[in-house]
Motif scaffolding. Structure first.
Motif, short mmCIF file in Angstrom:
data_model
loop_
_atom_site.label_atom_id
_atom_site.label_comp_id
_atom_site.label_asym_id
_atom_site.label_seq_id
_atom_site.Cartn_x
_atom_site.Cartn_y
_atom_site.Cartn_z
N PRO A 126 0.71 -1.25 0.20
CA PRO A 126 -0.02 0.28 -0.30
C PRO A 126 0.37 1.02 0.37
O PRO A 126 1.74 1.51 0.69
N GLY A 127 0.12 2.31 -0.47
CA GLY A 127 1.51 3.28 -0.54
C GLY A 127 2.31 3.54 -2.13
O GLY A 127 2.67 4.53 -2.25
N SER A 128 1.96 2.27 -2.94
CA SER A 128 2.99 2.67 -4.54
C SER A 128 1.95 3.08 -5.24
O SER A 128 0.85 3.37 -5.06
N ARG A 129 2.70 3.70 -6.61
CA ARG A 129 2.17 4.15 -7.73
C ARG A 129 2.55 3.75 -9.03
O ARG A 129 3.78 3.78 -9.32
N VAL A 130 1.41 3.45 -10.25
CA VAL A 130 1.49 3.11 -11.23
C VAL A 130 1.89 4.60 -11.76
O VAL A 130 0.78 4.87 -12.18
N VAL A 131 2.62 4.38 -12.72
CA VAL A 131 2.73 5.29 -13.77
C VAL A 131 2.34 5.55 -15.24
O VAL A 131 3.79 4.58 -15.70
N PHE A 132 1.37 5.65 -16.24
CA PHE A 132 1.72 5.15 -17.72
C PHE A 132 2.07 5.48 -17.81
O PHE A 132 1.56 7.07 -18.32
#
Length: 247
Positions: A126-132
């Motif tokens: 939790p707290g992670s991020r994905v950038v497309f």
């Protein structure tokens, strides 16, 4: 102290161009970086060497994102090498290359993006991020026509973005946020080079219409910012020249 101290990021397609520049910027914020490449190991190793020379940590991992075994190995490399996976930048894209099959654009820009996100999300906390990372030409393709030679790529990238957005509820259950960064054509990228080769003058025409096209370094800075930006999941960051597309 960096914004990504003790974090690990995978940047797909990061042996050159926007991916390489983004990887180095994230490393500058303290992240350990998994540099991904498909074929050019020496280029990827050079990016890692530059990260390490600046005091950062990195590893180069080869892998064809259209192959599930390579996708899983890439995601696991972050865990095995650095102990976590906190940021995934989905930068790799293509479709204008020759000899890879008529469906290559869709396999890479949609199917591989979904596979990579799912493999990473299963390992993220939790707290992670994905950038497309995408383009205005793809993001707005349903409402704004694009350069003919680029249309198949644009439609495959739009299909990828749509499919990824459908996973936002699943990501939210895991506490993972998802954001999109969309930009105009970028000076000096392989896509711009191939497009100008297919339709001479296309990039110059786009430059005149937009008034300015971002450089690789300028756009990478915007991508890197979104790895830690305080925005809602599902946010789209429109970088440069979007007013024409929105209108």
């Amino acid at each position: 102290m960096g914004l990504l101290d003790n974090k690990t990021a995978i940047v797909t397609g990061s042996s050159r161009g926007i991916g390489a520049a983004t990887a180095k910027l994230l490393a500058g914020e303290g992240a350990a970086i998994v540099v991904n490449y498909r074929q050019k190991a020496p280029r990827a190793n050079k990016v890692v060497a530059e990260i390490e020379a600046a005091g950062g940590r990195g590893i180069a991992v080869g892998g064809d994102l259209t192959k599930q075994v390579d996708v899983d190995a890439l995601a696991q490399a972050a865990i095995d090498t650095f102990g976590s996976l906190d940021v995934l930048v989905l930068n790799a894209s293509g479709g204008m290359e020759s000899g890879l099959g008529e469906d290559y654009a869709l396999r890479l820009n949609r199917d591989a993006q979904i596979a990579m996100l799912k493999a990473a999300a299963e390992r993220m906390k939790p707290g992670s991020r994905v950038v497309f990372v995408t383009s205005h030409q793809a993001h707005f393709i349903d409402t704004v026509e694009t350069i003919g030679a680029y249309e198949p790529v644009a439609r495959s990238k739009r299909a990828g973005e749509t499919a990824l957005r459908e996973l936002i509820p699943w990501l939210s259950e895991k506490g993972i946020t998802f954001v999109v960064v969309s930009g105009d054509m970028i000076e000096g990228t392989i896509t711009a080079t191939l497009l100008d080769r297919a339709e001479p003058g296309a990039i110059e025409a786009r430059r005149e219409a937009a008034g300015k096209l971002y450089s690789v370094e300028e756009f990478a800075a915007e991508v890197a910012k979104m790895a830690t930006a305080d925005v809602e999941t599902g946010h789209t960051e429109l970088v440069g020249g979007a007013q024409q597309f929105e209108a």
